[in-house]
Structures are given as C-alpha cells and as structure tokens.
Write a protein that holds these residues in place. Structure first.
Motif, mmCIF file in Angstrom:
data_model
loop_
_atom_site.group_PDB
_atom_site.id
_atom_site.type_symbol
_atom_site.label_atom_id
_atom_site.label_comp_id
_atom_site.label_asym_id
_atom_site.label_seq_id
_atom_site.Cartn_x
_atom_site.Cartn_y
_atom_site.Cartn_z
ATOM 1 N N THR A 17 -32.259 14.639 -90.114
ATOM 2 C CA THR A 17 -31.435 13.842 -91.023
ATOM 3 C C THR A 17 -30.228 13.400 -90.207
ATOM 4 O O THR A 17 -30.004 13.906 -89.094
ATOM 5 C CB THR A 17 -30.963 14.652 -92.250
ATOM 6 N N PRO A 18 -29.418 12.458 -90.711
ATOM 7 C CA PRO A 18 -28.255 12.017 -89.917
ATOM 8 C C PRO A 18 -27.352 13.150 -89.460
ATOM 9 O O PRO A 18 -26.741 13.076 -88.400
ATOM 10 C CB PRO A 18 -27.529 11.075 -90.885
ATOM 11 N N GLY A 19 -27.275 14.243 -90.226
ATOM 12 C CA GLY A 19 -26.367 15.320 -89.869
ATOM 13 C C GLY A 19 -27.043 16.539 -89.280
ATOM 14 O O GLY A 19 -26.374 17.527 -88.986
ATOM 15 N N GLN A 20 -28.350 16.475 -89.094
ATOM 16 C CA GLN A 20 -29.077 17.641 -88.590
ATOM 17 C C GLN A 20 -29.869 17.277 -87.341
ATOM 18 O O GLN A 20 -30.733 16.406 -87.390
ATOM 19 C CB GLN A 20 -30.018 18.199 -89.662
ATOM 20 N N TYR A 21 -29.567 17.955 -86.244
ATOM 21 C CA TYR A 21 -30.277 17.720 -85.003
ATOM 22 C C TYR A 21 -30.274 19.014 -84.195
ATOM 23 O O TYR A 21 -29.522 19.950 -84.476
ATOM 24 C CB TYR A 21 -29.632 16.589 -84.206
ATOM 25 N N SER A 22 -31.131 19.047 -83.190
ATOM 26 C CA SER A 22 -31.247 20.229 -82.341
ATOM 27 C C SER A 22 -30.055 20.311 -81.387
ATOM 28 O O SER A 22 -29.874 19.435 -80.539
ATOM 29 C CB SER A 22 -32.552 20.167 -81.542
ATOM 30 N N GLN A 23 -29.259 21.345 -81.522
ATOM 31 C CA GLN A 23 -28.099 21.502 -80.652
ATOM 32 C C GLN A 23 -28.524 21.736 -79.208
ATOM 33 O O GLN A 23 -27.943 21.177 -78.276
ATOM 34 C CB GLN A 23 -27.222 22.665 -81.122
ATOM 35 N N SER A 24 -29.575 22.550 -79.008
ATOM 36 C CA SER A 24 -30.041 22.800 -77.645
ATOM 37 C C SER A 24 -30.609 21.514 -77.037
ATOM 38 O O SER A 24 -30.419 21.243 -75.851
ATOM 39 C CB SER A 24 -31.104 23.897 -77.632
ATOM 40 N N GLU A 85 -28.199 5.098 -86.715
ATOM 41 C CA GLU A 85 -26.748 5.144 -86.542
ATOM 42 C C GLU A 85 -26.315 6.485 -85.972
ATOM 43 O O GLU A 85 -25.518 6.551 -85.021
ATOM 44 C CB GLU A 85 -26.062 4.907 -87.887
ATOM 45 N N ALA A 86 -26.863 7.559 -86.528
ATOM 46 C CA ALA A 86 -26.509 8.895 -86.059
ATOM 47 C C ALA A 86 -26.946 9.115 -84.619
ATOM 48 O O ALA A 86 -26.195 9.677 -83.806
ATOM 49 C CB ALA A 86 -27.153 9.942 -86.976
ATOM 50 N N TYR A 143 -33.027 -3.018 -90.043
ATOM 51 C CA TYR A 143 -32.252 -1.851 -90.475
ATOM 52 C C TYR A 143 -31.940 -0.917 -89.314
ATOM 53 O O TYR A 143 -30.852 -0.329 -89.248
ATOM 54 C CB TYR A 143 -32.995 -1.123 -91.591
ATOM 55 N N ALA A 144 -32.879 -0.773 -88.377
ATOM 56 C CA ALA A 144 -32.622 0.062 -87.202
ATOM 57 C C ALA A 144 -31.514 -0.539 -86.347
ATOM 58 O O ALA A 144 -30.594 0.172 -85.911
ATOM 59 C CB ALA A 144 -33.904 0.218 -86.392
ATOM 60 N N ALA A 145 -31.590 -1.847 -86.094
ATOM 61 C CA ALA A 145 -30.574 -2.516 -85.278
ATOM 62 C C ALA A 145 -29.196 -2.417 -85.923
ATOM 63 O O ALA A 145 -28.181 -2.209 -85.246
ATOM 64 C CB ALA A 145 -30.954 -3.977 -85.066
ATOM 65 N N LYS A 146 -29.173 -2.563 -87.237
ATOM 66 C CA LYS A 146 -27.895 -2.451 -87.963
ATOM 67 C C LYS A 146 -27.306 -1.063 -87.781
ATOM 68 O O LYS A 146 -26.099 -0.910 -87.533
ATOM 69 C CB LYS A 146 -28.129 -2.742 -89.449
ATOM 70 N N GLY A 147 -28.151 -0.025 -87.870
ATOM 71 C CA GLY A 147 -27.681 1.332 -87.684
ATOM 72 C C GLY A 147 -27.213 1.602 -86.265
ATOM 73 O O GLY A 147 -26.166 2.226 -86.048
ATOM 74 N N ILE A 148 -27.963 1.123 -85.299
ATOM 75 C CA ILE A 148 -27.606 1.321 -83.893
ATOM 76 C C ILE A 148 -26.225 0.753 -83.603
ATOM 77 O O ILE A 148 -25.376 1.395 -82.973
ATOM 78 C CB ILE A 148 -28.668 0.672 -82.977
#
Length: 336
Positions: A17-24, A85-86, A143-148
C-alpha cells in the motif's frame, strides 16, 4: 562493460500500500542505487509492476487488473496513482520510471480469470478484447504517470515496454496506434479528468525490439513504430528500449552470429534511429531457473554464465561484444 544505463527493477511485493513497504528491501535498493552511481551508471530506469491489492477489487494474480466496466475500476486506477506516487517519492534518485512490462501482452497485463488453453497464464482465452487491452493500459498510464510526477516532480514516465508478440513489430505499431487514437478521442482517460495530450500519459515511448535477425527490415520496422508517434504530433518524443538481446539456446555458433547482430543494431541506433535515447541489453547473466517459466530459450540471453560448479560469473562472447559497443575497459573474467 562500460554500461551507463541500467533497468532497475523493483519486484512485486516490495510495496503493498502507499504506506507499507519492505524496510529491508528499501535499504537494499538505496545501497544498490549508490553503488551504481559510484560505478558511473547514472541513468537508472526504474521499473515496477504495480497492481494494487488493497482496494475492493481483488486481483487473482500480481498482473491482473479489472475490466473497464467493473464497479471498482475507478477506485483501482486511483490506487495505481497512489502507489506509483509513493514509489517515486521513496527513490527520488530515480528520475525515469517504466510503468510496467509488456502491457500489450496478456501474460503481463490481464483481467481476473485469464487462463491459456493449458490452464496457465499465457496468450489464450479469457483475456481482454483488443479494445479493452489498449483502453485499460492507456488509463493505467495516465494514472501511473500522474502519481509518479506527484511523488517526484523531476521524474519522467516511461511507457511499459511493449512486446513484439510472435516477434512481430507490427503488433507494437498497431498497439501504439490504438493508444494515440484513444487519447485523441477525448474519451481518455477513465473518470472526470480528460486529456488529449500524450505527455500526460508518457514522457518516453518504450518497446522491446526483439527480432530473429538485424538487417534493414528491422530498421524499417522500428522506424514504422516511431512513425506512429510522428503521425500523431509526437515527433521528438524519445524512446527507450528497456529490453533487447538474443538467446542462442546455448549454441556457441549462434552466439557469434547474434553478437554480430548486436553490433549492427547499435550502429543503426547511433546513426539512423536518433529517436532512441537508451537501449538496455537483455540480460546480464544466464539463468537456469528461467527455463521453468520461459523454456530453454529464456536461459541463454545472458552476457555472462551464472556461477556453477565452483566457478563464478564467466563472460560469454556477447559480453565482449557489448563491452566493445559500450566502450568499457574492465577485465570481464575477474569474477570467474
């Protein structure tokens, strides 16, 4: 090798999700980016397969998207924008983002329930219609380009490298024709926002110019693809080939022929295809595991043999060819 560009792949699952990613994973990629830059590779082309899983639409694979008439279609596209975007914000060092891989192929971009005749994900029944495919891909790019660009205003959006299915460049040509026509219709993209400006969908065109032979026909076929952009008022828009290479099935004689094709192809790109900004050789090393999903041909694209039997990365004939093309001077056998 002398490489100045690298297709920097972020694997599926890194960001959920936009706020969840693998820290490692984040720390690994940050370090890798620094090592590439320190080695003189400045042109990192980020690529990722973003198929949101956290909306009311539940994809049944990491490459499935809703159909345009799905009630969750708009919600899902907004999630696409949010996640891109994230991702772009996490890695501001990367200023070019390829928005997926071979999205004109059902193998890499399909609706739920897509199965080939053998029951596996492949070109077969249950996929998008031709119109649905280019419609959903075009909506996705917007939508992807807008987020990027929201995540990193300095970043550019690269179209997902289109595949010459069946080694047919005409497939790519026709797909881009459909995309441009849809954009110009005034009906794109999905939702209240509409745009007839291709720049709102992609800053770079991208396709994979795979072929069985490099000659004037190959040159003409790729020029014909770019002519589509010219015909639709997009002359001057640069092109990135994020994949290009040959598999020799492990046959030394074929590898030598393909090395010659590589030299000819890069000569064409330098002298007669001035729209091509970057070409990434596919791939760095052979991969035995790839036979499980792509057959034996998928194994032997590599410039180096993968480590085996106590031996490290061994350069193949095409490694020396690519080094010559790229102007590298390093010892290619140092990791054997």
């Amino acid at each position: 090798l002398g490489c100045k560009s690298f297709r920097f792949r972020i694997p599926a699952g890194f960001i959920s999700t936009p706020g969840q990613y693998s820290q490692s994973g984040y720390e690994y990629f940050k370090n890798a980016i620094k090592e590439f830059h320190d080695a003189g590779v400045e042109n990192l082309i980020g690529t990722a397969m973003i198929f949101p899983q956290y909306t009311s639409f539940r994809p049944d694979s990491d490459k499935s998207a809703p159909r345009p008439d799905d009630s969750a279609y708009g919600e899902w596209l907004q999630a696409v924008s949010d996640m891109w975007e994230a991702l772009a914000a996490l890695f501001p060092e990367i200023t070019k983002w390829e928005m997926g891989n071979e999205f004109n192929s059902g193998v890499f971009f399909h609706p739920n329930g897509y199965k080939g005749i053998d029951g596996t994900l492949s070109e077969g029944s249950g996929g998008y219609s031709e119109e649905e495919q280019y419609t959903v891909v075009t909506d996705y790019m917007y939508y992807a380009a807008k987020g990027i660009k929201k995540g990193n205003p300095s970043a550019k959006a690269v179209a997902p490298g289109m595949a010459p299915i069946g080694l047919s460049a005409l497939v790519v040509q026709n797909f881009y024709e459909d995309i441009y026509t849809y954009i110009e219709s005034g009906n794109a993209p999905f939702g209240e926002e509409k745009s007839t400006n291709p720049d709102d969908y992609f800053d770079y065109l991208c396709w994979h110019p795979y072929t069985s032979k490099v000659d004037e026909t190959w040159l003409k076929e790729n020029n014909a693809i770019y002519q589509v952009a010219i015909d639709h008022g997009d002359e001057g828009k640069p092109v990135i080939f994020t994949e290009f290479g040959f598999t020799d099935q492990g046959q030394p004689d074929a590898e030598k022929v393909h090395s010659g094709y590589l030299e000819t192809a890069f000569e064409y790109m330098l002298k007669e295809m001035n729209y091509v900004e970057t070409c990434c050789e596919f791939r760095m090393y052979t991969c035995t595991y790839a036979e499980k999903w792509g057959g034996v041909g998928e194994v032997y694209f590599g410039c180096f043999l993968e480590p085996s039997g106590g031996k490290g990365l061994s350069p193949r004939d095409k490694a020396y060819t690519i080094q010559k093309i790229y102007g590298g001077t390093g010892d290619l056998s140092q990791y054997e």
